[in-house]
Design a protein around this motif. Structure first.
Motif, short mmCIF file in Angstrom:
data_model
loop_
_atom_site.label_atom_id
_atom_site.label_comp_id
_atom_site.label_asym_id
_atom_site.label_seq_id
_atom_site.Cartn_x
_atom_site.Cartn_y
_atom_site.Cartn_z
N ALA A 14 2.62 4.53 -17.70
CA ALA A 14 1.47 4.91 -16.88
C ALA A 14 1.93 5.37 -15.50
N LEU A 15 2.97 4.72 -14.98
CA LEU A 15 3.46 5.08 -13.65
C LEU A 15 3.97 6.51 -13.63
N SER A 16 4.71 6.91 -14.66
CA SER A 16 5.27 8.26 -14.69
C SER A 16 4.16 9.29 -14.82
N VAL A 17 3.10 8.98 -15.57
CA VAL A 17 1.97 9.90 -15.68
C VAL A 17 1.31 10.08 -14.32
N ASP A 18 1.07 8.98 -13.61
CA ASP A 18 0.46 9.05 -12.28
C ASP A 18 1.35 9.84 -11.32
N THR A 19 2.65 9.62 -11.41
CA THR A 19 3.58 10.34 -10.54
C THR A 19 3.53 11.83 -10.82
N ARG A 20 3.47 12.19 -12.09
CA ARG A 20 3.39 13.61 -12.44
C ARG A 20 2.11 14.24 -11.91
N ARG A 21 1.03 13.51 -11.98
CA ARG A 21 -0.23 14.05 -11.49
C ARG A 21 -0.19 14.25 -9.97
N ILE A 22 0.44 13.33 -9.27
CA ILE A 22 0.61 13.49 -7.83
C ILE A 22 1.43 14.74 -7.54
N LEU A 23 2.49 14.93 -8.32
CA LEU A 23 3.34 16.10 -8.12
C LEU A 23 2.59 17.39 -8.42
N TYR A 24 1.72 17.38 -9.42
CA TYR A 24 0.91 18.55 -9.71
C TYR A 24 0.04 18.90 -8.50
N ALA A 25 -0.60 17.90 -7.91
CA ALA A 25 -1.48 18.13 -6.77
C ALA A 25 -0.68 18.66 -5.58
N ILE A 26 0.51 18.09 -5.35
CA ILE A 26 1.36 18.57 -4.26
C ILE A 26 1.82 19.99 -4.52
N ALA A 27 2.20 20.29 -5.78
CA ALA A 27 2.64 21.64 -6.14
C ALA A 27 1.51 22.64 -5.93
N THR B 218 -16.50 18.05 -2.10
CA THR B 218 -15.07 18.08 -1.79
C THR B 218 -14.42 16.71 -1.97
N SER B 219 -15.14 15.63 -1.66
CA SER B 219 -14.55 14.30 -1.82
C SER B 219 -14.32 13.97 -3.30
N ILE B 220 -15.28 14.35 -4.14
CA ILE B 220 -15.12 14.12 -5.58
C ILE B 220 -14.04 15.04 -6.14
N ALA B 221 -14.06 16.31 -5.71
CA ALA B 221 -13.06 17.26 -6.20
C ALA B 221 -11.65 16.85 -5.82
N ALA B 222 -11.47 16.33 -4.59
CA ALA B 222 -10.14 15.88 -4.16
C ALA B 222 -9.64 14.75 -5.04
N VAL B 223 -10.56 13.84 -5.42
CA VAL B 223 -10.18 12.73 -6.28
C VAL B 223 -9.76 13.23 -7.66
N VAL B 224 -10.53 14.16 -8.20
CA VAL B 224 -10.23 14.70 -9.53
C VAL B 224 -8.93 15.49 -9.51
N ILE B 225 -8.78 16.36 -8.51
CA ILE B 225 -7.55 17.15 -8.39
C ILE B 225 -6.34 16.24 -8.19
N GLY B 226 -6.56 15.13 -7.50
CA GLY B 226 -5.46 14.19 -7.25
C GLY B 226 -5.04 13.38 -8.45
N ASN C 277 -4.05 7.37 -8.15
CA ASN C 277 -3.39 6.90 -6.94
C ASN C 277 -3.88 7.72 -5.76
N TYR C 278 -4.02 7.08 -4.60
CA TYR C 278 -4.56 7.79 -3.44
C TYR C 278 -3.61 8.87 -2.92
N LEU C 279 -2.32 8.76 -3.15
CA LEU C 279 -1.40 9.81 -2.72
C LEU C 279 -1.78 11.14 -3.35
N GLY C 280 -2.16 11.10 -4.64
CA GLY C 280 -2.62 12.32 -5.29
C GLY C 280 -3.91 12.84 -4.69
N VAL C 281 -4.81 11.91 -4.33
CA VAL C 281 -6.08 12.29 -3.72
C VAL C 281 -5.83 12.99 -2.38
N ALA C 282 -4.89 12.45 -1.59
CA ALA C 282 -4.56 13.08 -0.31
C ALA C 282 -4.03 14.50 -0.53
#
Length: 316
Positions: free
Chosen positions: A3-16, A249-257, A267-272
């Protein structure tokens, strides 16, 4: 895959996505990546990020908060009407504004947890109640005191810098660290994820589901109010409709994150990173002089593209 690696990948997608949009902006409008431009974009993103922090909490348990627009707007109005633009009254005004947000959020949580009202219905009704109370108490926003400016100290917090970095970004960095840390390593975070994954199992494990629900909705209201405080400091004055753009925008940021809209993962890092992505996207479209309807289409395309990427991760 853990689960951790999936969350990390999603954060990286948002950052990318954020990085890609910055590069597109530079290609379309040279100077987009200048220090001043990036700093301004990140400050605007911080307001979205603050509101999205609260939305993240309730979505992690499978809820949602549609009262965000008028909690934010009411906090901004309360700040100006309570302080009347005076620094001496600023601490009291901030307490009143944030306290209102926490109380409204707690009321949402009580309605959901104890009365069994669906979150969509409860929070939408509360949004209307807060709007009506705010307009009624301020005379339709026509009284002279309602047009007061935010205290200079609040405006400095929104516009000032420390070590060359805007104060608003320092505040967001602290919030990001606190929220991410609370979700990752505390009992509160484990209870939040457990409640979002399986409420019955969480209850059987000794978690007070009702109390947690009230707490999380209260935090959501508090973060919406904090966003209102920062926005009125940034703009100088409160205005009707100030919070309207921050629901989507607040909901979209959460989904995109990468937060699961059904709860239990994220994870909130992805939301940011999602908040930054949305703000950069709007800035790129403004730089290209695109009309509002194109912005709406672009929002949808970005969200769908990232959700498709997340879906592929889940399949793998």
């Amino acid at each position: 895959m853990s689960a951790l690696s999936v969350d990390t990948r999603r954060i990286l997608y948002a950052i990318a996505a954020a990085i890609a949009l910055f590069l597109i902006g530079e290609a379309a409008h040279p100077g987009f990546l200048s220090g001043g431009s990036v700093s301004s974009i990140l400050v605007i993103a911080s307001f979205v990020g603050l509101v999205a922090a609260g939305q993240c909490f309730v979505i992690l348990i499978g809820g949602i908060d549609l009262s965000v627009p008028w909690v934010l707007n009411a906090a901004a109005i309360l700040l100006t009407t309570t302080s009347l633009g005076k620094n001496a009254a600023a601490p009291e005004a901030i307490v009143v504004a944030l306290g209102m947000g926490l109380l409204v959020g707690a009321a949402n949580g009580i309605g959901v947890a104890f009365l069994g009202i669906p979150a969509v219905v409860m929070t939408l009704a509360m949004n209307g109640i807060v709007e009506g109370l705010t307009l009624g108490l301020t005379g339709g926003f026509t009284c002279s005191s309602c047009s007061s400016y935010a205290p200079p100290a609040i405006q400095t917090l929104a516009h000032g810098t420390m070590l060359g970095i805007p104060d608003a970004l320092w505040l967001w960095a602290v919030i990001t660290a606190l929220v991410s840390g609370a979700l990752a390593v505390t009992r509160f975070g484990r209870a939040t994820y457990a409640l979002g994954t399986n409420p019955l199992a969480a209850t059987l494990a000794g978690i007070d589901a009702r109390r947690m629900t009230i707490l999380l909705y209260a935090l959501c209201g508090g973060f919406a109010a904090l966003g209102g405080v920062m926005l009125v400091g940034f703009g100088g004055q409160a205005s009707l409709g100030l919070g309207d753009p921050y629901l989507f925008t607040s909901i979209a940021a959460v989904v995109i994150g990468g937060v699961n809209i059904l709860g239990g993962r994220g994870n909130y890092l992805g939301v940011a990173a999602g908040a930054v992505s949305l703000t950069v996207l709007v800035s790129v479209l403004l730089a290209l002089s695109m009309p509002d309807y194109v912005r709406s289409i672009a929002y949808g395309v970005v969200i769908l593209a990232l959700l498709l990427a997340y879906g592929r991760e889940k399949e793998r």
